[in-house]
Design a protein around this motif. Structure first.
Motif, PDB file in Angstrom:
ATOM      1  N   ILE A  94       0.876  -1.166   0.000  1.00  0.00           N
ATOM      2  CA  ILE A  94       0.000   0.000   0.000  1.00  0.00           C
ATOM      3  C   ILE A  94       0.918   1.222   0.000  1.00  0.00           C
ATOM      4  N   THR A  95       0.636   2.180  -0.888  1.00  0.00           N
ATOM      5  CA  THR A  95       1.505   3.346  -0.979  1.00  0.00           C
ATOM      6  C   THR A  95       1.413   4.204   0.283  1.00  0.00           C
ATOM      7  N   ASP A  96       2.483   4.895   0.546  1.00  0.00           N
ATOM      8  CA  ASP A  96       2.585   5.801   1.683  1.00  0.00           C
ATOM      9  C   ASP A  96       1.985   7.141   1.277  1.00  0.00           C
ATOM     10  N   GLU A  97       0.850   7.487   1.851  1.00  0.00           N
ATOM     11  CA  GLU A  97       0.164   8.711   1.470  1.00  0.00           C
ATOM     12  C   GLU A  97       0.950   9.966   1.806  1.00  0.00           C
ATOM     13  N   ALA A  98       1.875   9.878   2.760  1.00  0.00           N
ATOM     14  CA  ALA A  98       2.685  11.044   3.128  1.00  0.00           C
ATOM     15  C   ALA A  98       3.718  11.359   2.052  1.00  0.00           C
ATOM     16  N   GLY A  99       4.044  10.377   1.217  1.00  0.00           N
ATOM     17  CA  GLY A  99       5.013  10.614   0.153  1.00  0.00           C
ATOM     18  C   GLY A  99       6.449  10.556   0.647  1.00  0.00           C
ATOM     19  N   ILE A 100       7.341  11.126  -0.141  1.00  0.00           N
ATOM     20  CA  ILE A 100       8.772  11.108   0.177  1.00  0.00           C
ATOM     21  C   ILE A 100       9.054  12.102   1.296  1.00  0.00           C
ATOM     22  N   SER A 101       9.730  11.629   2.332  1.00  0.00           N
ATOM     23  CA  SER A 101      10.056  12.515   3.458  1.00  0.00           C
ATOM     24  C   SER A 101      11.156  13.502   3.052  1.00  0.00           C
ATOM     25  N   GLU A 102      11.262  14.579   3.781  1.00  0.00           N
ATOM     26  CA  GLU A 102      12.330  15.549   3.519  1.00  0.00           C
ATOM     27  C   GLU A 102      13.696  14.902   3.679  1.00  0.00           C
ATOM     28  N   ALA A 103      13.843  14.012   4.670  1.00  0.00           N
ATOM     29  CA  ALA A 103      15.121  13.340   4.897  1.00  0.00           C
ATOM     30  C   ALA A 103      15.513  12.490   3.697  1.00  0.00           C
ATOM     31  N   ASP A 104      14.541  11.829   3.061  1.00  0.00           N
ATOM     32  CA  ASP A 104      14.825  11.011   1.888  1.00  0.00           C
ATOM     33  C   ASP A 104      14.989  11.856   0.629  1.00  0.00           C
ATOM     34  N   ALA A 105      14.247  12.943   0.530  1.00  0.00           N
ATOM     35  CA  ALA A 105      14.231  13.774  -0.678  1.00  0.00           C
ATOM     36  C   ALA A 105      15.615  14.335  -1.008  1.00  0.00           C
ATOM     37  N   LYS A 106      16.430  14.549  -0.003  1.00  0.00           N
ATOM     38  CA  LYS A 106      17.762  15.134  -0.287  1.00  0.00           C
ATOM     39  C   LYS A 106      18.654  14.178  -1.065  1.00  0.00           C
ATOM     40  N   PHE A 107      18.278  12.901  -1.143  1.00  0.00           N
ATOM     41  CA  PHE A 107      19.071  11.915  -1.886  1.00  0.00           C
ATOM     42  C   PHE A 107      18.542  11.684  -3.296  1.00  0.00           C
ATOM     43  N   ILE A 108      17.495  12.406  -3.685  1.00  0.00           N
ATOM     44  CA  ILE A 108      16.868  12.197  -4.976  1.00  0.00           C
ATOM     45  C   ILE A 108      17.192  13.359  -5.909  1.00  0.00           C
ATOM     46  N   LYS A 109      17.846  13.042  -7.003  1.00  0.00           N
ATOM     47  CA  LYS A 109      18.170  14.055  -8.005  1.00  0.00           C
ATOM     48  C   LYS A 109      17.004  14.128  -8.988  1.00  0.00           C
ATOM     49  N   LYS A 110      16.503  15.311  -9.177  1.00  0.00           N
ATOM     50  CA  LYS A 110      15.376  15.512 -10.123  1.00  0.00           C
ATOM     51  C   LYS A 110      15.849  16.183 -11.380  1.00  0.00           C
TER      52      LYS A 110
END
Length: 110
Positions: A94-110
């Protein structure tokens, strides 16, 4: 919320890949993508297992999955699975409705 189904199809001598190619070429995959409630339907090929294909199948809710499972298309899919003599392993999330946390987002290059 969405329901994510990871289906691992395994066969021999390229059968799983042949199944996925026939699903795409024959238009069955496109028809599934067009069903109400389908959010993603995509095949992937694990680099460490050439005899397995991963299908990531995402649905809006259980009702959409139930309607899909009751459709005549499931008979087509079952026939193809038999044709290619595939075995399956399934994971459900089941997907996480909160989405990507700020802590995780810093590791994602867009």
């Amino acid at each position: 919320m969405s329901i994510v189904m990871n289906l691992y199809y395994t066969g021999e001598n390229g059968a799983a890949r042949g199944f996925a190619e026939e699903m795409e070429r024959g238009g069955t995959a496109a028809r599934i993508r067009a069903e109400v409630g389908n959010e993603r339907y995509a095949y992937f090929f694990p680099m460490d297992d050439p005899e397995t294909v991963l299908l990531i199948d995402v649905w809006k809710d259980q009702e959409a999955i139930d309607i899909h499972h009751a459709s005549p298309m499931m008979g087509e899919i079952a026939r193809l699975r038999e044709k290619y003599d595939l075995h399956m392993r399934v994971e459900r999330y089941i997907t996480d409705e909160a989405g990507i946390s700020e802590a995780d987002a810093k590791f994602i290059k867009k």
